[in-house]
Design a protein around this motif. Structure first.
Motif, PDB file in Angstrom:
ATOM      1  N   PRO A  48       0.813  -1.219   0.000  1.00 51.53           N
ATOM      2  CA  PRO A  48       0.000   0.000   0.000  1.00 51.53           C
ATOM      3  C   PRO A  48       0.848   1.272   0.000  1.00 51.53           C
ATOM      4  O   PRO A  48       0.492   2.256  -0.653  1.00 51.53           O
ATOM      5  N   LEU A  49       1.969   1.260   0.702  1.00 53.25           N
ATOM      6  CA  LEU A  49       2.818   2.446   0.759  1.00 53.25           C
ATOM      7  C   LEU A  49       3.412   2.764  -0.606  1.00 53.25           C
ATOM      8  O   LEU A  49       3.384   3.918  -1.058  1.00 53.25           O
ATOM      9  N   VAL A  50       3.935   1.757  -1.263  1.00 53.02           N
ATOM     10  CA  VAL A  50       4.540   1.970  -2.583  1.00 53.02           C
ATOM     11  C   VAL A  50       3.491   2.420  -3.596  1.00 53.02           C
ATOM     12  O   VAL A  50       3.726   3.362  -4.365  1.00 53.02           O
ATOM     13  N   THR A  51       2.323   1.793  -3.594  1.00 55.63           N
ATOM     14  CA  THR A  51       1.285   2.214  -4.536  1.00 55.63           C
ATOM     15  C   THR A  51       0.742   3.596  -4.188  1.00 55.63           C
ATOM     16  O   THR A  51       0.318   4.324  -5.084  1.00 55.63           O
ATOM     17  N   SER A  52       0.785   3.974  -2.931  1.00 54.45           N
ATOM     18  CA  SER A  52       0.377   5.322  -2.538  1.00 54.45           C
ATOM     19  C   SER A  52       1.316   6.366  -3.130  1.00 54.45           C
ATOM     20  O   SER A  52       0.876   7.364  -3.707  1.00 54.45           O
ATOM     21  N   ILE A  53       2.599   6.131  -2.988  1.00 55.22           N
ATOM     22  CA  ILE A  53       3.592   7.066  -3.535  1.00 55.22           C
ATOM     23  C   ILE A  53       3.495   7.117  -5.052  1.00 55.22           C
ATOM     24  O   ILE A  53       3.514   8.191  -5.659  1.00 55.22           O
ATOM     25  N   LEU A  54       3.355   5.962  -5.678  1.00 52.71           N
ATOM     26  CA  LEU A  54       3.231   5.924  -7.136  1.00 52.71           C
ATOM     27  C   LEU A  54       1.931   6.573  -7.609  1.00 52.71           C
ATOM     28  O   LEU A  54       1.885   7.154  -8.699  1.00 52.71           O
ATOM     29  N   SER A  55       0.876   6.493  -6.801  1.00 54.39           N
ATOM     30  CA  SER A  55      -0.396   7.145  -7.151  1.00 54.39           C
ATOM     31  C   SER A  55      -0.246   8.662  -7.197  1.00 54.39           C
ATOM     32  O   SER A  55      -0.857   9.329  -8.035  1.00 54.39           O
ATOM     33  N   ILE A  56       0.555   9.190  -6.300  1.00 52.79           N
ATOM     34  CA  ILE A  56       0.794  10.634  -6.291  1.00 52.79           C
ATOM     35  C   ILE A  56       1.529  11.044  -7.564  1.00 52.79           C
ATOM     36  O   ILE A  56       1.181  12.046  -8.201  1.00 52.79           O
ATOM     37  N   LEU A  57       2.514  10.261  -7.957  1.00 55.53           N
ATOM     38  CA  LEU A  57       3.217  10.540  -9.219  1.00 55.53           C
ATOM     39  C   LEU A  57       2.283  10.387 -10.415  1.00 55.53           C
ATOM     40  O   LEU A  57       2.311  11.196 -11.348  1.00 55.53           O
ATOM     41  N   LEU A  58       1.463   9.358 -10.378  1.00 54.52           N
ATOM     42  CA  LEU A  58       0.534   9.116 -11.474  1.00 54.52           C
ATOM     43  C   LEU A  58      -0.508  10.228 -11.586  1.00 54.52           C
ATOM     44  O   LEU A  58      -0.895  10.604 -12.692  1.00 54.52           O
ATOM     45  N   ALA A  59      -0.925  10.776 -10.459  1.00 56.47           N
ATOM     46  CA  ALA A  59      -1.875  11.896 -10.481  1.00 56.47           C
ATOM     47  C   ALA A  59      -1.263  13.086 -11.218  1.00 56.47           C
ATOM     48  O   ALA A  59      -1.949  13.784 -11.983  1.00 56.47           O
ATOM     49  N   PHE A  60       0.016  13.313 -11.004  1.00 55.62           N
ATOM     50  CA  PHE A  60       0.694  14.394 -11.725  1.00 55.62           C
ATOM     51  C   PHE A  60       0.677  14.140 -13.228  1.00 55.62           C
ATOM     52  O   PHE A  60       0.298  15.005 -14.023  1.00 55.62           O
ATOM     53  N   TYR A  61       1.083  12.942 -13.625  1.00 54.16           N
ATOM     54  CA  TYR A  61       1.168  12.646 -15.054  1.00 54.16           C
ATOM     55  C   TYR A  61      -0.196  12.585 -15.734  1.00 54.16           C
ATOM     56  O   TYR A  61      -0.331  12.986 -16.891  1.00 54.16           O
ATOM     57  N   LEU A  62      -1.208  12.102 -15.020  1.00 56.87           N
ATOM     58  CA  LEU A  62      -2.557  12.116 -15.588  1.00 56.87           C
ATOM     59  C   LEU A  62      -3.073  13.541 -15.753  1.00 56.87           C
ATOM     60  O   LEU A  62      -3.656  13.892 -16.787  1.00 56.87           O
ATOM     61  N   GLY A  63      -2.852  14.384 -14.745  1.00 57.85           N
ATOM     62  CA  GLY A  63      -3.257  15.785 -14.839  1.00 57.85           C
ATOM     63  C   GLY A  63      -2.529  16.508 -15.956  1.00 57.85           C
ATOM     64  O   GLY A  63      -3.123  17.300 -16.697  1.00 57.85           O
ATOM     65  N   LYS A  64      -1.251  16.207 -16.092  1.00 53.26           N
ATOM     66  CA  LYS A  64      -0.451  16.813 -17.171  1.00 53.26           C
ATOM     67  C   LYS A  64      -0.925  16.337 -18.536  1.00 53.26           C
ATOM     68  O   LYS A  64      -1.015  17.123 -19.484  1.00 53.26           O
ATOM     69  N   LEU A  65      -1.238  15.066 -18.653  1.00 49.06           N
ATOM     70  CA  LEU A  65      -1.695  14.504 -19.922  1.00 49.06           C
ATOM     71  C   LEU A  65      -3.052  15.073 -20.325  1.00 49.06           C
ATOM     72  O   LEU A  65      -3.270  15.431 -21.487  1.00 49.06           O
ATOM     73  N   LEU A  66      -3.965  15.150 -19.373  1.00 46.90           N
ATOM     74  CA  LEU A  66      -5.326  15.587 -19.685  1.00 46.90           C
ATOM     75  C   LEU A  66      -5.455  17.109 -19.794  1.00 46.90           C
ATOM     76  O   LEU A  66      -6.273  17.603 -20.573  1.00 46.90           O
ATOM     77  N   PHE A  67      -4.677  17.836 -18.999  1.00 45.56           N
ATOM     78  CA  PHE A  67      -4.816  19.290 -18.996  1.00 45.56           C
ATOM     79  C   PHE A  67      -3.470  19.977 -19.202  1.00 45.56           C
ATOM     80  O   PHE A  67      -3.105  20.301 -20.320  1.00 45.56           O
ATOM     81  N   ASN A  68      -2.735  20.204 -18.114  1.00 46.12           N
ATOM     82  CA  ASN A  68      -1.413  20.830 -18.218  1.00 46.12           C
ATOM     83  C   ASN A  68      -0.608  20.485 -16.966  1.00 46.12           C
ATOM     84  O   ASN A  68      -1.105  19.847 -16.042  1.00 46.12           O
ATOM     85  N   GLU A  69       0.632  20.965 -16.935  1.00 49.41           N
ATOM     86  CA  GLU A  69       1.522  20.626 -15.839  1.00 49.41           C
ATOM     87  C   GLU A  69       1.037  21.193 -14.501  1.00 49.41           C
ATOM     88  O   GLU A  69       1.149  20.543 -13.459  1.00 49.41           O
ATOM     89  N   THR A  70       0.461  22.374 -14.523  1.00 50.15           N
ATOM     90  CA  THR A  70      -0.045  22.979 -13.289  1.00 50.15           C
ATOM     91  C   THR A  70      -1.161  22.130 -12.688  1.00 50.15           C
ATOM     92  O   THR A  70      -1.197  21.892 -11.474  1.00 50.15           O
ATOM     93  N   THR A  71      -2.042  21.659 -13.531  1.00 56.31           N
ATOM     94  CA  THR A  71      -3.128  20.794 -13.057  1.00 56.31           C
ATOM     95  C   THR A  71      -2.567  19.514 -12.456  1.00 56.31           C
ATOM     96  O   THR A  71      -3.043  19.036 -11.420  1.00 56.31           O
ATOM     97  N   GLY A  72      -1.563  18.950 -13.087  1.00 57.45           N
ATOM     98  CA  GLY A  72      -0.926  17.743 -12.560  1.00 57.45           C
ATOM     99  C   GLY A  72      -0.288  17.983 -11.205  1.00 57.45           C
ATOM    100  O   GLY A  72      -0.390  17.144 -10.298  1.00 57.45           O
ATOM    101  N   LEU A  73       0.365  19.124 -11.043  1.00 62.68           N
ATOM    102  CA  LEU A  73       0.978  19.444  -9.754  1.00 62.68           C
ATOM    103  C   LEU A  73      -0.079  19.618  -8.664  1.00 62.68           C
ATOM    104  O   LEU A  73       0.090  19.139  -7.539  1.00 62.68           O
TER     105      LEU A  73
END
Length: 172
Positions: A48-73
């Motif tokens: 759970p800890l590793v997937t939690s950290i990776l989820s935070i990174l994935l949220a950035f990349y999904l936000g960047k992909l769908l909208f822009n870098e600011t949204t991902g951050l």
């Protein structure tokens, strides 16, 4: 889940009709961590800890992909201290790991639709298959992908690789 993982390390694990012990995508990795690091609270909650950290990174990349870098951050920042996310990152519970792999499947699918490398469709299916082994409800992601394909009218034969990846995980 802790007991089931322990039973795997002792070769006493039995599959039954109980839906908790069918979540082998959660049980076997935890048993693997038990073998590597011993049976303790750290190895019990490593998945759970590793997937939690990776989820935070994935949220950035999904936000960047769908909208822009600011949204991902902003998305990754908000997810990093969302109370339920923080709580489940230290408990062996299937929600966080399955959500990560399902989200990873969506991300890989969107990248595949954008760039069209065939391997991305296969990786999408593998990711959704892993999510399914962790929590059965993850299969709903296929409906989201199907609605996307219907909406965009982007019917491709490569979409069959997605299904092949999913079933290869189940067969494995």
């Amino acid at each position: 889940y802790y007991n089931f993982a322990f039973e795997v390390t002792e070769n006493k694990f039995e599959h039954s009709g109980n839906f908790h012990n069918t979540r082998i995508g959660l049980i076997y990795p935890t048993a693997f961590f038990y073998i590597l690091f011993g049976i303790n609270k750290y190895s019990s909650n490593l998945l759970p800890l590793v997937t939690s950290i990776l989820s935070i990174l994935l949220a950035f990349y999904l936000g960047k992909l769908l909208f822009n870098e600011t949204t991902g951050l902003i998305a990754s920042f908000l997810l990093s201290f969302y109370p339920v996310h923080v709580m489940y990152s230290s408990i062996l519970f299937p929600d966080l790991p399955s959500a990560f792999f399902a989200s990873l499947g969506i991300f890989l699918f969107l990248k595949a639709e954008e760039k069209s490398p065939k391997i991305m469709y296969l990786l999408t299916g593998l990711s959704i298959g892993i999510a399914y082994l962790i929590k059965e409800l993850s299969i709903v992601i296929f409906a989201v992908i199907a609605l996307f394909v219907i909406y965009k009218r982007s019917y491709k034969k490569e979409h069959l690789l997605l299904v092949a990846g999913y079933f290869s995980i189940l067969l494995f």
